[in-house]
Design an enzyme around this catalytic site. Structure first.
Site, PDB file in Angstrom:
ATOM      1  N   CYS B 116       0.806  -1.223   0.000  1.00 14.76           N
ATOM      2  CA  CYS B 116       0.000   0.000   0.000  1.00 14.76           C
ATOM      3  C   CYS B 116       0.844   1.281   0.000  1.00 14.76           C
ATOM      4  CB  CYS B 116      -0.918  -0.002   1.215  1.00 14.76           C
ATOM      5  SG  CYS B 116      -1.580  -1.636   1.583  1.00 14.76           S
ATOM      6  N   HIS B 267      -3.955   6.403   0.083  1.00 14.95           N
ATOM      7  CA  HIS B 267      -4.128   5.029  -0.382  1.00 14.95           C
ATOM      8  C   HIS B 267      -5.603   4.663  -0.205  1.00 14.95           C
ATOM      9  CE1 HIS B 267      -4.030   0.738  -0.684  1.00 14.95           C
ATOM     10  NE2 HIS B 267      -4.284   0.571   0.597  1.00 14.95           N
ATOM     11  N   ASN B 297      -9.502  -1.848  -3.709  1.00 17.58           N
ATOM     12  CA  ASN B 297      -8.171  -1.585  -3.183  1.00 17.58           C
ATOM     13  C   ASN B 297      -7.163  -2.302  -4.068  1.00 17.58           C
ATOM     14  OD1 ASN B 297      -5.743  -1.706  -1.770  1.00 17.58           O
ATOM     15  ND2 ASN B 297      -6.718  -1.964   0.227  1.00 17.58           N
TER      16      ASN B 297
END
Lengths: 77, 340
Positions: B116, B267, B297
């Protein structure tokens, strides 16, 4: 925080639809429609913020009402 | 004269196959379509086919970037590949990308393993190469296929993650209509949280172990060591407590205040976590960019994808200061400011 009403308010705030239902000390919070594990996490973060304690997930799982949670948190803070 | 590193252009690639909320609801009827989208902000996730890998997504993203930006492949003097799904333990996947993309043999090539926080790390590495005079035109590719690590019974993780790749050119000069000059960085690492987001088996440590499905008392899936495991509570706490003070730190390091920042691009983990961290960082909604409804994601590609979308939506313009924040698996976090 030494006031259950303030606790109920902050507890309720962690639900994404907080404006759409009522919550009191005897509410069985897991029955609320929008309840899920993410809401639970947000509540544990709120407890850490306000009481500076790590309230365990296991203890949290045993609690049925908002009052249960408040009582258990006070025991360890 | 001060040497700067500029993001010249970004593009991205999503595989065509989709996992929609309807499909998740069919597998897990207790989760309604509305509940999934309300909580996560995600409607569908791109999923790579069985024979399509992070390297392939990366090649597609880079080719799209070259075609649409008009940047000359022969100008690239370094390729950096960020993935946690390399083709092989060895050789370096970036080396294979040099050949597949027709880049000069004079280019350096390197993989790095980050999730991430990966895109921000990539900018840090690229800036270092530029400022030290080692390279002038760097191709940074972030690419991930977490879907291959996720157990089919894992309701939560399959709902959150999508597969994607993004390709970014970072160079020592501005080019084209809009350029982001990379400012100063703040990094954070807490290795005690290594097992909060992990694929335990298959690496050097547990190469030949085989996992078994671990279920709870009601028969619901908890984990399997062959698969991606995320301790949601721990990651949520990390995001809630560790990230907000680091936002202040990166501002201070760059001698800026919150008022100076025009856009925050974090993020894109999931909507609930994003809103929680936004409120705790005291960032107003209109300065906080969110884009994950059609991709979920995508790990190290969430920030470059969001920057691309912000630009095409007209939310990112020359003159703006953008704070980018990557945080998650590691536990790791990295922050910087882009001056457009």
């Amino acid at each position: 925080m030494n006031n259950i009403n303030e606790f109920i308010e902050k507890f309720k705030d962690q639900f994404i639809d907080a404006d759409e239902f009522e919550l009191d000390a005897q509410s069985e919070f897991r029955n609320i429609d929008s309840w899920d594990s993410l809401t639970g996490m947000a509540i544990l973060v709120m407890i850490k913020d306000e009481f500076k304690v790590d309230f365990s997930e296991n203890k949290f799982r045993e609690c049925k009402t908002v009052q249960d949670v408040y009582d258990e948190v006070l025991k360890i803070s | 004269m001060e040497v700067l590193a500029y993001i010249n252009d970004i593009n991205y690639f999503l595989p065509q196959k989709r996992l929609t909320n309807q499909m998740i609801n069919q597998m897990h009827p207790e989760w309604s379509v509305d509940k999934i989208s309300a909580k996560t902000g995600i409607y569908s996730r791109p999923i790579a086919d069985d024979d399509v890998f992070a390297s392939d997504l990366g090649v597609n993203a880079a080719n799209r970037l070259f075609e649409q930006s008009g940047i000359d492949r022969s100008a690239i003097d370094f390729i950096i590949f960020c993935t946690q799904s390399p083709d092989y333990f060895l050789p370096t996947t970036a080396c294979t990308l040099q050949a597949r993309l027709g880049l000069p043999k004079s280019a350096g090539a390197l993989d790095y393993n980050q999730g991430c926080s990966g895109f921000v790390y990539g900018l840090g590495l690229a800036k270092g190469l530029i400022v030290s005079g080692q390279a002038n035109n760097i191709l940074l590719i972030t690419a991930e296929t977490y879907s291959k690590y996720i157990n089919p019974k894992d309701k939560s993780n399959k709902t959150i993650f999508g597969d994607a790749a993004a390709a970014t050119i970072i160079s020592n000069k501005p080019a084209g209509a809009i350029n982001g000059a990379v400012q100063d960085f703040v990094y954070y690492t807490n290795g005690e949280g290594f097992d909060k987001l992990i694929v335990k088996n298959g690496g050097a440590k547990y190469l030949n172990e085989t996992g078994v499905d671990i279920l709870d008392d009601e028969g619901a899936f908890i984990r399997n060591d062959d698969n991606l495991y995320m301790d949601g509570k721990a990651v949520f706490e990390f995001t809630s407590f560790v990230i907000p003070p680091l936002i202040d730190q990166v501002l201070e390091k760059n001698k800026l205040t919150r008022d100076d920042i025009d856009l925050y691009v974090f993020h894109q983990a999931n909507d609930f976590m994003l809103q929680t961290v936004r409120k705790r960082c005291k960032i107003p909604e209109d300065k906080f960019f969110i884009y994950l409804k059609d991709c979920g994601n995508t790990v190290s590609s969430t920030i470059p994808i969001a920057l691309t979308e912000a630009q095409s939506q007209g939310r990112l313009k020359p003159g703006m200061k953008v704070l980018i924040a990557g945080f998650g698996v590691g536990l790791s976090a990295a922050f910087t400011i882009l001056q457009y």
